[in-house]
Scaffold this motif. Structure first.
Motif, short mmCIF file in Angstrom:
data_model
loop_
_atom_site.label_atom_id
_atom_site.label_comp_id
_atom_site.label_asym_id
_atom_site.label_seq_id
_atom_site.Cartn_x
_atom_site.Cartn_y
_atom_site.Cartn_z
N MET A 89 -3.72 -17.02 12.79
CA MET A 89 -4.84 -16.33 12.17
C MET A 89 -4.34 -15.04 11.53
SD MET A 89 -8.41 -15.11 13.96
CE MET A 89 -9.66 -14.26 12.98
N ASN A 90 -4.77 -14.79 10.25
CA ASN A 90 -4.35 -13.58 9.56
C ASN A 90 -5.02 -12.36 10.16
OD1 ASN A 90 -2.81 -15.08 7.79
ND2 ASN A 90 -4.51 -15.34 6.34
N GLU A 91 -4.38 -11.18 9.86
CA GLU A 91 -4.91 -9.91 10.38
C GLU A 91 -6.27 -9.62 9.76
OE1 GLU A 91 -3.72 -5.19 10.56
OE2 GLU A 91 -2.34 -6.65 9.69
N VAL A 92 -7.18 -9.18 10.57
CA VAL A 92 -8.53 -8.82 10.10
C VAL A 92 -8.55 -7.34 9.75
CG1 VAL A 92 -10.97 -8.73 10.70
CG2 VAL A 92 -9.56 -10.61 11.52
N ILE A 93 -9.06 -6.99 8.58
CA ILE A 93 -9.17 -5.58 8.16
C ILE A 93 -10.62 -5.27 7.87
CG2 ILE A 93 -6.83 -5.50 7.23
CD1 ILE A 93 -8.03 -5.79 4.44
N SER A 94 -10.92 -4.00 7.83
CA SER A 94 -12.29 -3.56 7.57
C SER A 94 -12.60 -3.65 6.08
CB SER A 94 -12.47 -2.11 8.03
OG SER A 94 -11.66 -1.24 7.25
N VAL A 95 -13.90 -3.52 5.81
CA VAL A 95 -14.32 -3.51 4.40
C VAL A 95 -13.71 -2.32 3.68
CG1 VAL A 95 -16.31 -3.31 2.86
CG2 VAL A 95 -16.47 -4.71 4.90
N ALA A 96 -13.72 -1.16 4.34
CA ALA A 96 -13.13 0.04 3.72
C ALA A 96 -11.64 -0.15 3.46
CB ALA A 96 -13.36 1.25 4.63
N GLY A 97 -10.96 -0.81 4.45
CA GLY A 97 -9.53 -1.05 4.25
C GLY A 97 -9.27 -1.97 3.09
N LEU A 98 -10.10 -3.01 2.98
CA LEU A 98 -9.93 -3.94 1.86
C LEU A 98 -10.20 -3.24 0.52
CD1 LEU A 98 -9.47 -6.76 0.72
CD2 LEU A 98 -11.90 -7.25 1.13
N THR A 99 -11.24 -2.42 0.52
CA THR A 99 -11.59 -1.71 -0.72
C THR A 99 -10.48 -0.71 -1.10
OG1 THR A 99 -13.93 -1.92 -0.14
CG2 THR A 99 -13.36 -0.33 -1.85
N ASP A 100 -9.95 -0.03 -0.11
CA ASP A 100 -8.84 0.91 -0.38
C ASP A 100 -7.63 0.17 -0.94
OD1 ASP A 100 -10.32 3.03 0.50
OD2 ASP A 100 -9.45 3.04 2.53
N TYR A 101 -7.38 -1.02 -0.40
CA TYR A 101 -6.24 -1.80 -0.88
C TYR A 101 -6.45 -2.22 -2.34
CZ TYR A 101 -2.84 -5.56 -1.28
OH TYR A 101 -1.81 -6.35 -1.70
N ILE A 102 -7.67 -2.69 -2.63
CA ILE A 102 -8.00 -3.07 -4.02
C ILE A 102 -7.92 -1.86 -4.95
CG2 ILE A 102 -9.85 -3.90 -5.52
CD1 ILE A 102 -10.81 -5.64 -3.16
N GLN A 103 -8.39 -0.69 -4.46
CA GLN A 103 -8.34 0.54 -5.28
C GLN A 103 -6.90 0.92 -5.60
OE1 GLN A 103 -9.73 4.12 -3.33
NE2 GLN A 103 -10.33 5.02 -5.29
N SER A 104 -6.03 0.82 -4.62
CA SER A 104 -4.63 1.18 -4.87
C SER A 104 -3.97 0.21 -5.84
CB SER A 104 -3.86 1.21 -3.55
OG SER A 104 -3.81 -0.09 -2.96
N LEU A 105 -4.35 -1.06 -5.74
CA LEU A 105 -3.79 -2.03 -6.67
C LEU A 105 -4.23 -1.76 -8.11
CD1 LEU A 105 -4.18 -5.43 -4.74
CD2 LEU A 105 -2.07 -4.17 -5.19
N LEU A 106 -5.51 -1.46 -8.29
CA LEU A 106 -6.06 -1.31 -9.64
C LEU A 106 -5.73 0.05 -10.25
CD1 LEU A 106 -9.58 -2.98 -9.22
CD2 LEU A 106 -7.47 -3.98 -10.11
N GLU A 107 -5.94 1.12 -9.49
CA GLU A 107 -5.78 2.47 -10.05
C GLU A 107 -4.32 2.86 -10.20
OE1 GLU A 107 -8.12 5.37 -8.05
OE2 GLU A 107 -10.03 4.38 -8.51
N ASP A 108 -3.44 2.23 -9.45
CA ASP A 108 -2.00 2.55 -9.58
C ASP A 108 -1.31 1.69 -10.63
OD1 ASP A 108 -2.33 4.41 -7.63
OD2 ASP A 108 -1.50 3.17 -6.01
N ASP A 109 -2.01 0.74 -11.17
CA ASP A 109 -1.43 -0.11 -12.21
C ASP A 109 -1.32 0.69 -13.52
OD1 ASP A 109 -1.44 -2.04 -14.52
OD2 ASP A 109 -1.37 -3.48 -12.87
N ARG A 110 -0.12 0.78 -14.07
CA ARG A 110 0.11 1.61 -15.25
C ARG A 110 -0.69 1.11 -16.45
NH1 ARG A 110 6.30 2.54 -16.46
NH2 ARG A 110 5.28 3.74 -18.12
N ILE A 111 -0.83 -0.17 -16.58
CA ILE A 111 -1.58 -0.73 -17.72
C ILE A 111 -3.05 -0.35 -17.62
CG2 ILE A 111 -2.34 -2.87 -18.81
CD1 ILE A 111 0.31 -4.12 -18.02
N LEU A 112 -3.59 -0.39 -16.41
CA LEU A 112 -5.02 -0.11 -16.23
C LEU A 112 -5.34 1.38 -16.23
CD1 LEU A 112 -5.92 -2.76 -13.49
CD2 LEU A 112 -6.13 -2.93 -15.98
N GLN A 113 -4.30 2.23 -16.19
CA GLN A 113 -4.53 3.67 -16.26
C GLN A 113 -4.86 4.13 -17.67
OE1 GLN A 113 -1.00 5.45 -14.62
NE2 GLN A 113 -1.53 4.89 -12.52
N ARG A 114 -4.47 3.32 -18.64
CA ARG A 114 -4.75 3.65 -20.05
C ARG A 114 -4.82 2.33 -20.82
NH1 ARG A 114 -4.49 8.21 -23.18
NH2 ARG A 114 -4.02 7.93 -25.38
#
Length: 376
Positions: free
Chosen positions: A1-26
């Motif tokens: 069974m995979n590790e269970v994370i919180s909604v906030a943790g999942l959202t933080d992970y998605i935020q780091s993926l999207l906002e740190d992407d150089r293409i999506l910054q501009r």
């Protein structure tokens, strides 16, 4: 069974993926404005196409900087960065710039280049060079088959006969135009004979004149050691080449008129200067004649018994008597003589002569030639 994370943790992970992407910054995104809402904090709208939609926001501080204001049902291009809102688990595009589709992106690039060149001071009037008053050789950078070349030749020959005109041919439309124009300008500078360069092209569509907004062409104009006049398009057209040129004309014909003076006008101005000089001499002569007549009149009115005149006359008589007394001829009249040597020098002592030496004796009337027989 995979590790269970919180909604906030999942959202933080998605935020780091999207906002740190150089293409999506501009990122540039195009779509249709499907909803629009004004708010004190900014402008909220949805950008959508046939397959998807994304929420967008323009904050109040950025709204006035947009080149195009979003309008419902309008197709636009926006520049923004992707942001994730953790509490709602949503993402949206924070918009920094908005353009109309089609020419919008091109207009933005033009404005960015213009701002950068202006910041370098390339448009400053203090940088621009003075055009020669009477050029002997004019070089023209344009297409050899263009109507602009014929218009320039005709205008130059009519205004300034005898002028030498050099053609440095260039492509003035299309993808190859910028490099061709740069090379044509460089050829004229290497040749070094021209006093001024005319960079010209007749009118056309905006895309036809885009080569004159190319940074390579702009910098070639700046680096030219010979002053450059632009005559590009019509009066309504304005290119970066126009802004950086030493002088901008509205048309190729106008550029030719600026490059050289009118020979007919020069002749008229020269004739005016000659006439002005003649009139000045006549006026001065008239003034001097009037002054001379005035002095003559004063002299005639001057009283013969004036104390000043009597005193001046007496002084003149005294000086005249002194001159007579000092005159060597007067001494000769009293019986004296002047003895001169061979070099016409006056003999004052016997030590200055030798036996058999020829002398001349000047009397009151006539001269004697003698020879020394004896010295005692």
């Amino acid at each position: 069974m995979n590790e269970v994370i919180s909604v906030a943790g999942l959202t933080d992970y998605i935020q780091s993926l999207l906002e740190d992407d150089r293409i999506l910054q501009r990122v540039w995104v195009t779509g249709e404005v499907s909803s629009l809402q004004e708010h004190p904090k900014g402008l909220f709208f949805t950008l959508s196409d046939s397959d998807a939609a994304i929420k967008c926001v323009v904050w109040g501080s950025q709204k006035l900087k947009l080149m195009q204001q979003p309008s419902r049902g309008e197709q636009i291009i926006v520049l923004g960065s992707l942001r994730v809102f953790n509490k709602r688990g949503e993402y949206q595009l924070t918009v920094y710039q908005c353009l109309a589709t089609g020419e919008g992106l091109q207009a933005l690039r033009y404005q960015q280049l213009r701002n950068r060149l202006q910041a370098e001071g390339l448009f400053d009037e203090t940088r621009k060079r003075t055009l020669p008053t009477h050029p002997k050789i004019v070089a023209v950078v344009t297409s050899a088959t263009a109507a602009a070349w014929g218009d320039i030749q005709r205008t130059l020959s009519q205004r300034y006969p005898g002028l030498m005109v050099l053609l440095s041919p260039a492509i003035v439309q299309g993808e190859d135009a910028p490099d061709s124009i740069v090379q044509a300008i460089e050829r004229v500078n290497i040749d070094g004979r021209a006093d001024v360069i005319i960079l010209a092209r007749g009118g056309g569509a905006v895309e036809d004149l885009s080569c004159f907004n190319d940074e390579r062409v702009v910098r070639a104009i700046v680096e030219s050691t010979i002053p450059i006049i632009t005559g590009i398009g019509h009066q309504r057209d304005e290119s970066l080449a126009d802004l950086v040129a030493d002088y901008r004309a509205h048309t190729p014909t106008a550029a030719a008129e600026i490059a050289v003076p009118s020979y007919t006008q020069l002749v008229l101005e020269h004739q005016k200067r000659i006439q002005h000089l003649i009139n000045s001499v006549k006026d001065r002569l008239s003034e001097e004649i009037e002054r001379l007549e005035y002095l003559k009149t004063r002299l005639k009115r001057f009283p013969q018994t004036s104390p000043q005149l009597i005193q001046a006359t007496a002084k003149c008589h005294l000086l005249q008597q002194k001159l007579i007394a000092l005159d060597p001829k007067a001494v000769l009249q009293r019986g004296y003589a002047v003895v001169r040597g061979e070099n016409n020098q006056i003999i004052r002592s016997t030590t200055e002569v030798k036996p058999e030496q020829a002398l001349s004796i000047q009397l009151n009337q006539g001269t004697l030639k003698v020879k020394v027989i004896e010295i005692s």
